[in-house]
Structure formats: C-alpha cells, structure tokens
Design a protein around this motif. Structure first.
Motif, PDB file in Angstrom:
ATOM      1  N   HIS B  52     -97.889 102.982 101.683  1.00  0.00           N
ATOM      2  CA  HIS B  52     -98.585 102.706 100.431  1.00  0.00           C
ATOM      3  C   HIS B  52     -99.587 103.799 100.142  1.00  0.00           C
ATOM      4  N   GLY B  53     -99.539 104.293  98.901  1.00  0.00           N
ATOM      5  CA  GLY B  53    -100.423 105.376  98.515  1.00  0.00           C
ATOM      6  C   GLY B  53     -99.773 106.741  98.641  1.00  0.00           C
ATOM      7  N   LEU B  54     -98.524 106.769  99.055  1.00  0.00           N
ATOM      8  CA  LEU B  54     -97.858 108.069  99.227  1.00  0.00           C
ATOM      9  C   LEU B  54     -97.302 108.606  97.898  1.00  0.00           C
ATOM     10  N   ASP B  55     -96.995 107.695  96.981  1.00  0.00           N
ATOM     11  CA  ASP B  55     -96.327 108.095  95.738  1.00  0.00           C
ATOM     12  C   ASP B  55     -97.018 109.246  95.009  1.00  0.00           C
ATOM     13  N   PRO B  56     -98.339 109.168  94.769  1.00  0.00           N
ATOM     14  CA  PRO B  56     -98.968 110.293  94.072  1.00  0.00           C
ATOM     15  C   PRO B  56     -98.887 111.588  94.873  1.00  0.00           C
ATOM     16  N   SER B  57     -98.948 111.499  96.198  1.00  0.00           N
ATOM     17  CA  SER B  57     -98.876 112.711  97.006  1.00  0.00           C
ATOM     18  C   SER B  57     -97.525 113.394  96.852  1.00  0.00           C
ATOM     19  N   VAL B  58     -96.475 112.592  96.686  1.00  0.00           N
ATOM     20  CA  VAL B  58     -95.145 113.179  96.508  1.00  0.00           C
ATOM     21  C   VAL B  58     -94.934 113.527  95.035  1.00  0.00           C
ATOM     22  N   GLY B  59     -95.737 112.908  94.168  1.00  0.00           N
ATOM     23  CA  GLY B  59     -95.582 113.154  92.739  1.00  0.00           C
ATOM     24  C   GLY B  59     -94.525 112.261  92.125  1.00  0.00           C
ATOM     25  N   ILE B  60     -94.447 111.021  92.616  1.00  0.00           N
ATOM     26  CA  ILE B  60     -93.449 110.091  92.066  1.00  0.00           C
ATOM     27  C   ILE B  60     -94.063 109.338  90.897  1.00  0.00           C
ATOM     28  N   ARG B  61     -93.362 109.363  89.771  1.00  0.00           N
ATOM     29  CA  ARG B  61     -93.862 108.589  88.634  1.00  0.00           C
ATOM     30  C   ARG B  61     -93.260 107.184  88.683  1.00  0.00           C
ATOM     31  N   PRO B  62     -93.979 106.209  88.127  1.00  0.00           N
ATOM     32  CA  PRO B  62     -93.478 104.828  88.230  1.00  0.00           C
ATOM     33  C   PRO B  62     -92.063 104.727  87.661  1.00  0.00           C
ATOM     34  N   THR B  63     -91.230 103.989  88.358  1.00  0.00           N
ATOM     35  CA  THR B  63     -89.843 103.849  87.920  1.00  0.00           C
ATOM     36  C   THR B  63     -89.758 102.981  86.661  1.00  0.00           C
ATOM     37  N   ARG B  64     -88.739 103.286  85.855  1.00  0.00           N
ATOM     38  CA  ARG B  64     -88.557 102.488  84.638  1.00  0.00           C
ATOM     39  C   ARG B  64     -87.562 101.345  84.880  1.00  0.00           C
ATOM     40  N   LEU B  65     -87.145 101.175  86.139  1.00  0.00           N
ATOM     41  CA  LEU B  65     -86.186 100.104  86.442  1.00  0.00           C
ATOM     42  C   LEU B  65     -86.588  98.732  85.909  1.00  0.00           C
ATOM     43  N   PRO B  66     -87.883  98.352  86.014  1.00  0.00           N
ATOM     44  CA  PRO B  66     -88.234  97.011  85.531  1.00  0.00           C
ATOM     45  C   PRO B  66     -87.791  96.758  84.095  1.00  0.00           C
ATOM     46  N   TRP B  67     -87.823  97.778  83.251  1.00  0.00           N
ATOM     47  CA  TRP B  67     -87.390  97.567  81.865  1.00  0.00           C
ATOM     48  C   TRP B  67     -85.911  97.253  81.795  1.00  0.00           C
ATOM     49  N   LEU B  68     -85.166  97.981  82.619  1.00  0.00           N
ATOM     50  CA  LEU B  68     -83.726  97.745  82.647  1.00  0.00           C
ATOM     51  C   LEU B  68     -83.441  96.308  83.091  1.00  0.00           C
ATOM     52  N   ILE B  69     -84.161  95.901  84.126  1.00  0.00           N
ATOM     53  CA  ILE B  69     -83.954  94.551  84.673  1.00  0.00           C
ATOM     54  C   ILE B  69     -84.354  93.499  83.635  1.00  0.00           C
ATOM     55  N   PHE B  70     -85.442  93.787  82.935  1.00  0.00           N
ATOM     56  CA  PHE B  70     -85.880  92.877  81.874  1.00  0.00           C
ATOM     57  C   PHE B  70     -84.783  92.739  80.819  1.00  0.00           C
ATOM     58  N   GLY B  71     -84.223  93.902  80.428  1.00  0.00           N
ATOM     59  CA  GLY B  71     -83.133  93.883  79.437  1.00  0.00           C
ATOM     60  C   GLY B  71     -81.967  93.049  79.930  1.00  0.00           C
ATOM     61  N   ALA B  72     -81.638  93.223  81.206  1.00  0.00           N
ATOM     62  CA  ALA B  72     -80.512  92.470  81.763  1.00  0.00           C
ATOM     63  C   ALA B  72     -80.806  90.970  81.730  1.00  0.00           C
ATOM     64  N   GLY B  73     -82.052  90.619  82.014  1.00  0.00           N
ATOM     65  CA  GLY B  73     -82.435  89.203  81.972  1.00  0.00           C
ATOM     66  C   GLY B  73     -82.239  88.621  80.584  1.00  0.00           C
ATOM     67  N   ILE B  74     -82.721  89.355  79.572  1.00  0.00           N
ATOM     68  CA  ILE B  74     -82.566  88.882  78.190  1.00  0.00           C
ATOM     69  C   ILE B  74     -81.080  88.752  77.843  1.00  0.00           C
ATOM     70  N   THR B  75     -80.299  89.744  78.311  1.00  0.00           N
ATOM     71  CA  THR B  75     -78.861  89.662  78.055  1.00  0.00           C
ATOM     72  C   THR B  75     -78.293  88.387  78.680  1.00  0.00           C
ATOM     73  N   GLY B  76     -78.730  88.091  79.897  1.00  0.00           N
ATOM     74  CA  GLY B  76     -78.248  86.881  80.564  1.00  0.00           C
ATOM     75  C   GLY B  76     -78.558  85.633  79.759  1.00  0.00           C
ATOM     76  N   THR B  77     -79.784  85.554  79.237  1.00  0.00           N
ATOM     77  CA  THR B  77     -80.162  84.393  78.423  1.00  0.00           C
ATOM     78  C   THR B  77     -79.231  84.276  77.224  1.00  0.00           C
TER      79      THR B  77
END
Lengths: 476, 412
Positions: B52-77
């Motif tokens: 934990h806390g390594l992401d900025p050191s590596v320069g990882i930007r937050p993943t956009r996966l949650p949006w995709l998953i959210f979209g999939a959830g709405i599709t499921g509904t």
C-alpha cells in the motif's frame, strides 16, 4: 523484527483491552515463514494417515450419495418420504441448510473485508471454500427434487421448441437466479483471491505436473504493481457486490416460503430471520471445520484463538437474533388474531413435531448463550461442541419450518405426518460426504490461508518513509 | 522445446531487460521513485503482496475498471427487466393466480441478481484482460531469482523494449537505487512462440470436429423429417398400465387384476340416481313408454329444441330429413368403404311405429353399429329429439288429409 515476537504459548491474544492492538498472527512468522507454513501443506510429500481415513470415509459417503441419486432418478421421487401433504420435505430442508452454511464464507470474505476487519484474512480462504462446497451440495437438492432431472434446464430461460418461458413471477425462479448467481460469484471471488497464492505454489513447485497444473491455474500471475493495483480494486468491488448478494440470497430463499399463503410460512420476518440464521449456521460450520484443521495442519499461529473467539461472538449475536425471531413468530401469531396462524405455532411447539421444535430451540437458542462465558469462547474443543449443536439445531430449524407447516395446513382432512425413508437419510449423510470430500481435497491441494493477504497486514509489509531500508518497528 | 529449435541461428534468446531485487517494500518504493523519475515507461515493480502506497512511486494512475463494472451492472439490470417483460408479458403470456403479466416488484429479485452477476463477471474477466492474463510465458519467468517474487522477493523489472533502456546505464541506475542484485532477463518468446506440433494437430482437429455438431443442428433445423423426435429419455412414453385386449401389458393392476378401483358399494355418481324410470330410461311398467314423460310437454318449443339437437347430433349421419343420407354417409359412400353400415332411414315403417321410449333408448345406448349418445345429450334433450323425430316422420308420411285445407294447394 525488533519487537512483538509472540509465541502462541506465551501470549493470549484474546484480550479485550481496546487500547492494545492484539496481534493477528502469532509466533515468529515472517513473510517467508507464512509462505512456508501455508504452502507447506499442499507440498507435503506424504499425505497424513488422518487425511486418508477422513477422505476414505467422505468419498464412500459421496459415492453412496451418487448411487442413491441414480436410484432416485431411475425410480422416481417416490423413493423419498415426500408425499402430500408434505411435498417439500428433506430435499428442501437440506437445500436451505446447505445454502445457509455457505453464507458465513461470503460474510467473512466480503462483509468483514468491507468493514476492514483484518482478522478475516487468516480464515477467509477457508470460509470461502466452505461456501463454494456448501453451495454445490445445496444446488444438488433442488436439482434432483424436480423429478425429471433431465428437464432441469427448463428452470432457465432457454428458447425451446415449445415456445414457453419460465414464470418470472414465481419465487422459485428467483431462487434459481439467486443461488445460481451466488454459486458463480462466490466461486469467482474465491478463485480470484487465490490467483496470487496459486502463483506462489507454482513458483515453489518442484515436480513437472505440479508446475503445469498450478502454472495453468495461476494464469501467469507475476505480482506486478500494476496488476496488484487493478486486482485490489476489483477485489474490493467483488466484495461490495458479494455483500448485498449474500443478503439477497437467503432473503430470496425465504421468499420461497414467505410468498406462499401457508400459515407458518407467510411472514414478513422471514428474510432477516433467514439471513441471521444462515450466518449463524455458517459461522458454526467454520468453527467446526477450523478447530480440527488448524491442529492437523499446524495452523495455530495463523488461525489463532482470537479468530475463533471473534467467530464465537458472531455466533452469540446471530444466535440471539434467531432466538428473537422465534419469539417474534409466536408473538405475531397471537397478535395477528388469525386462528390458523395461532394454531400453527401451538402445533409447532406442542403438536406431533414438538420433539423437533424443542431440539431446535435448545440447540439454536440455548446452546450459543454459553458463549457468554469467556472460558467456553476461548477453549477450542468446547467451542466445537457448541458449534456442532448449532449445526444440528439449524438443520432442525429448516425441518420445523418446512415440515410442520405443510403437514397441518388449513384443512384438517388433509393433515398428515411425514417420516423420511432410508433414502432420505442416506442422502443427507451422503451430502456431508460430498462436502467433506471437496473440503479435504481443498485442504490438501490448495493454499488454505490467503498468503498474500496475510502478508499484506504484517508489519514488514509497509513502506516506512522516514528511514527506508530499515526494518519496521511497530504495530500490526 | 529449446533443443528442437536451437539449430537455427537467429533463434537465440534476446535480451529481455533487467531484473533487480530489493530488500523490502520500503527499499522497493524508494527505487521505484528513482526509476520513475528517470523517465522509464516499460517497467514494473513486482511483489508477493500488494504494497500500500506504492502506486504513486511507480506512477500508476487509478484504474478506470470500476466504470466498466458499473456499466456492466446497469446492463445486467436492464437485461433482466427486458427479459422478464418480453418473455412473460409479450411473448408468452399466461395468467398465474391473476397476477399481472408485468409487475416491477416481482422482477426486482432477478434484476438484482443479474446486476450482480454481470458486474462480477465483468470485474473478473476485465481485470484479467487488462492485466494481460492469462499469459503463461513471460521473460520474467526465465529468472531463477524471480521465483521469490511470489514468496518474499521484491523486484523491479525494466523491459528492453523501453526507449530509455541501455544495458549499462540502466543497470547502474538500479544498483544506485539500492538493488541487492541485478540480472539480465532472457526473452525467448521468439523461440517458444510456436506451439508444439502434437498440440497444434490436436487443436486443429478439435476445431474442425467442432463444426460437425453445428452442421448437424443446422441441417436438422432446415429439413423436415417424418420420423418422431429422438427421445433421449423416454419420459412418460412407457408407463406400466392396463391395456385393453392385451394379454400381457407389463402391469398386473391391483390384486383383483383390475386397473382401477371400484367405487365403494352403494356409491351413486352425481346426477346418476335414476328413480324416475320413465324420464331416465324411457320405460313404463316394464315396456317402452309410448308417451313423453310429464316433464317434457309436447309443445312447439320442445319440438324446436328437438330439431336443433337432432341437426347437431343426428343429421351428420341420418341427414336433416332423416333418410340416412347425412354428410358422413355420403362421404362413406363416395369412398366406397366396404365395412360401412349405412345409417338407417328413419322413415322405415318399422321405425314409424316405434314408441317414443324405444327411440329414447336407441339414442341413449346406441344400437348395433350406432354409437350411444346418452353421455353427450342430457335426458331432456334426448326426449326432445325423440319428440321431434315423431314430427319428422309424420312430415314425410302424412296423408294429404292431415294437412290443413288452406295449405294443401302449396303441396301440389
């Protein structure tokens, strides 16, 4: 490590002092030590005799289940004791029982994860495996209960030459979707959490076959920081999805009863009551499995007394909730002023099935109250005894709900008394055989503790900004 | 696999980049910052657990996966609601206890489950996909040292594909960043990219064979066949039951060799209590009744009722005028069926003198080749038919004197 080296012998981590953070892992285990202890189990060159004996018994029982199922399919559901008026008998009792068992696994892995209860990490893999296997046992029962099981696919909305569709307004179909989704999602969740640990086994494997199998299952996991980033995010989301899912599943199972108009079934208290009961029975099952397993496989330092005690507290809480629900059912039966409803509950407690009712009350309401005593809450074998009673009690709860209500409904001329056949009894026992067969295979071949997760909560897993390269010196 | 291909000169393992090991998460994070700041792009940190806390050191930007998953959830509904609406309210409507065909509350459980299902499946597969997994072959796995990355080793790997990669300066950077050890990774993906031959053969054969069932299904769907459907499981096709006139049917019935239970002695079927012999059997004092029973008055409405019933039940065979030339008789004649017994001409003198009770009896029980109608026509209607039959016979055989004076002219 400069401080906090505890051996399980000299340190009791069940203390209730809130100012001192009790260590989650005991002994002198460091990161490599955790790997060695956990990965050491599937790597044992020789399987212990105890395992073989247990496995032999379980496989025979599972085989018996298979034969009885073949007999059932070939002959028809008449081999069971099910008959009008009790058309839903042991098969449904067993189904609800097993689904309920499964719930603790998801609760530990998902809900406690969301609540940042870090003690869960030592037991979550274990509990999730229990979930998956319990759901498998659960799904078998409604599957074979349909009679002509080769037509069981009619439960799914599959286009067919009859141009018919299932009835989506029926709670039984909701059940298909709820339990199906639950089985699939908990398997995914379980497997997803296991990928890094399977990679550990792959990298430690010496034999060619082990390398190939663990290698294929680990999917090429290499511990990349970018992978870990997405992995953790997804794990959190899966936990967030599994949490309402687990609550929904037993609610939907309770709808199977509550949506019917039968007295004793038609109550709004069912969804929360079923969910509490499910968690109650599930935790009891986790303790039942964990107490022997931690001794046999030497996991006392990872699955500590504190874990067991925490679970005992959950059992005490949910057990009290279940007791409250039993009382509330009686209150509503009286308060509603409905004569049939009133009769049903009098009949439960004092009618022909009174023996089952009182077994249920003593096992589910009285037994868990023993956990008020710290002595019982922190002595593994005493816990084990209480939990076995809880398991029995919860099976009887489902029996009482299903059978007493059906056997005496509105019409006295249609009353009857249900008794199971030998096939019924054999199949209940056989389902335990299936469960334990799978569980023993799991214990033998899969990392039983989530190594990566346990390591991540260890003191040495943290980055220390002040003086890098130094060993950390505080908290767990 | 190495042996088979090593004969070729250009198939030598390439330099896959550098792998450096670090002591602990803290050292790893510090080194990551240095590598990041040196402008490397194709590199990664590897650890046995998420740090934990390594992401900025590596320069990882937050993943956009949650949006995709959210979209999939709405599709499921949406899929769940559409599925339930279309199947139960449009394509196959059937009433269950008067519940509405489409009702949102009843659809919520499945909508919820499919939301979770779609989101979870997407979360699982999208994460693997974005991580480029499964990928069983990777330059990292050629390093003996890297085996510890899943136990207690902390690594940085810089790929040779990185534009800033120089074997010497990159190594120097890693060493300066505090690496405990630095080594080259071999990239032999060129060599091992080929599938082993037996596996290729198996896969190609499986792929080709995979089309056979599809072809069979496609053929079956476009052609018609006179043969009955194949029953894999013969469901209820063969049931042990009593078959009439069969010596042995595999079913011995009850102990008394009957297939059905007899009603309890003295049982009277509903509406089957024949106290009034005249009304229900057409018999008076042991002989066929010559009159209609008192419940059936000889009125115009009785005759009309009789005509109507006769035209429904009897005319198909006997013809509307009663000459035995109904549609069924004509058709049988046309087909020249040798076994056909023609319906009797109801105007035969023998029949004209039959009492009403006997007519009633013929209708009730049938006669010789004529089937019985007692089960299909209520007693009162049978009497009405008998009465009408009398009128019909009279109409075809009356002397002129029986016709009223004013209408005789019309008959001539």
């Amino acid at each position: 490590m400069t401080s906090t080296v505890y051996s399980d012998k000299e340190f009791d981590n069940t203390g209730a002092d809130p100012t001192a953070r009790a260590p989650l892992i005991l002994g002198d285990l460091d990161i490599q030590g955790v790997t060695d202890v956990v990965a050491g189990i599937p790597e044992q060159p020789r399987t212990s005799k105890a395992w073989w004996i247990a496995f032999g018994i379980s496989v025979s029982l599972a085989g018996m289940f298979g034969l009885l199922t073949a007999h059932l399919i070939y002959t028809g559901t008449g081999v069971w004791g099910n008959n009008i008026p009790v058309g839903w008998a042991w098969p449904i009792v067993n189904f609800v029982f097993w689904v309920g068992i499964g719930h603790a696994g998801t609760l530990i892995s998902a809900i406690l994860f969301l609540l940042r209860q870090r003690w869960r990490t030592s037991i979550n893999r274990f509990a999730e495996a229990m979930t998956v296997f319990a759901v498998i046992c659960a799904l078998i029962f409604p599957g074979i209960h349909v009679g002509r099981i080769w037509l069981a696919y009619w439960m799914f909305p599959v286009p067919n030459q009859m141009e018919m569709w299932p009835n989506f307004r029926s709670p039984l179909l909701w059940d298909v979707f709820a339990v199906g989704t639950y089985g699939l999602v908990s398997t995914l969740f379980w497997f997803f959490g296991m990928i890094p640990d399977l990679a550990t086994l792959r990298d430690r494997a010496t034999g060619c076959i082990r390398k190939a199998i663990y290698g294929a299952l680990a999917l090429g996991w290499n511990g990349s920081a970018r992978h870990w980033h997405r992995y953790e995010r997804t794990y959190l989301i899966l936990a967030a999805l599994a949490t309402p899912l687990v609550l929904s599943v037993h609610s939907v199972v309770s709808f199977d009863f509550a949506v019917a108009v039968l007295p004793g079934w038609h109550t709004t208290i069912f969804p929360p009551y079923f969910v509490a009961g499910a968690i109650f029975s599930g935790f009891a099952m986790v303790i039942t499995l964990a107490v022997p397993a931690r001794i046999i496989f030497g996991l006392e330092k990872l699955i500590t007394l504190r874990h067991l005690e925490n679970m005992a507290k959950v059992i005490l809480t949910t057990g009290s909730m279940v007791g409250y629900a039993y009382g509330m059912e009686f209150f509503i039966a009286w308060y509603s002023g409905n004569a049939t409803e009133g009769f049903t509950f009098k009949n439960r407690a004092f009618g022909p099935y009174a023996w089952a009712y009182w077994i249920m009350v003593s096992c589910n309401v009285i037994a868990p109250q023993l956990f008020w005593f710290k002595k019982i809450r922190s002595t593994p074998w005493l816990m084990l005894i209480v939990c076995i009673f809880v398991n029995i009690g919860m099976w009887f709860e489902r029996f009482v709900i299903t059978v007493t209500s059906l056997s005496r409904d509105f019409l006295p001329s249609a009353w009857g008394y249900y008794s199971p056949t030998l096939v019924d009894i054999g199949m209940l026992i056989g389902s335990f055989g299936i469960f334990f067969t799978l569980f023993l295979l799991f214990l033998r071949f899969v990392p039983v503790v989530a190594m990566a997760e346990v390591k991540a909560i260890m003191p040495e897993a943290h980055i220390h900004k002040s003086s890098h390269g130094e060993e950390p010196a505080h908290h767990a | 696999m190495h042996e088979t291909t090593s004969t070729s000169v250009d198939l030598k393992p390439k330099d896959g980049g550098l792998l450096a090991q670090f002591k602990n998460p803290t050292a790893l994070a510090a080194a990551c910052e240095k590598v990041r700041d040196a402008g490397y792009k194709k590199w990664d940190a590897h650890s046995p657990f998420p740090i934990h806390g390594l992401d900025p050191s590596v320069g990882i930007r937050p993943t956009r996966l949650p949006w995709l998953i959210f979209g999939a959830g709405i599709t499921g509904t949406s899929v769940a609601i559409l599925l339930q609406w279309w199947t139960n309210a449009v394509n196959y409507t059937f009433s269950i206890s008067g519940k509405p065909f489409f009702s949102l509350p009843a659809n919520i459980p499945i909508a919820f489950e499919l939301t979770v299902l779609f989101a979870a499946l997407t979360a699982f597969f999208a994460t693997l996909g974005r991580n480029g997994l499964p990928r069983l072959h990777h330059p990292l796995f050629n390093s003996e040292r890297f085996l510890r990355a899943t136990s207690d080793g902390f690594f940085i790997a810089i790929s040779s594909d990185d534009p800033g990669y120089r074997p010497d300066s990159t190594r120097a950077l890693l060493e300066a960043a505090g690496a405990e050890a630095v080594e080259h990774m071999e990239d032999d993906s060129q060599i091992n990219a080929k599938l082993p031959r037996p596996l290729t053969i198996v896969l190609v054969t499986a792929f080709v064979l995979g089309f056979i069932p599809l072809g069979v299904i496609a053929r079956a769907r476009t052609n018609t066949s006179p043969k009955p459907r194949i029953h894999v499981v013969p469901d209820m096709d063969s049931q042990p039951m009593f078959k009439a006139q069969a010596a042995f049917s595999g079913f011995s019935g009850f102990a008394d060799q009957r297939a059905m239970r007899q009603p309890v002695a003295g049982t009277v079927a509903m509406g089957d209590r024949h106290l009034d012999e005249h009304l229900t059997q057409g018999i008076v004092d042991g002989a066929f009744a010559t009159t209609l029973p008192s419940e059936i008055p000889m009125t115009r409405s009785t005759l009309e009722r009789g005509r109507q019933r006769f035209n429904i039940y009897c005319a198909p065979c006997h013809g509307e005028a009663g000459y035995g030339d109904g549609m069924v008789a004509q058709r049988a004649q046309a087909l020249g069926s040798p076994k056909w017994v023609p319906p009797t001409n109801l105007h035969e003198p023998r029949l004209r003198s039959q009492p009403f009770g006997q007519m009633f009896n013929t209708i009730t029980h049938g006669i010789r080749n004529m089937p019985a109608y007692g089960h299909a026509i209520p007693a009162k209607d049978r009497w009405a038919i008998a009465a009408y039959l009398g009128a019909l016979q009279l109409s075809q055989n009356a002397p002129l004197s029986a016709v009223p004076q004013e209408q005789r002219a019309a008959l001539k």
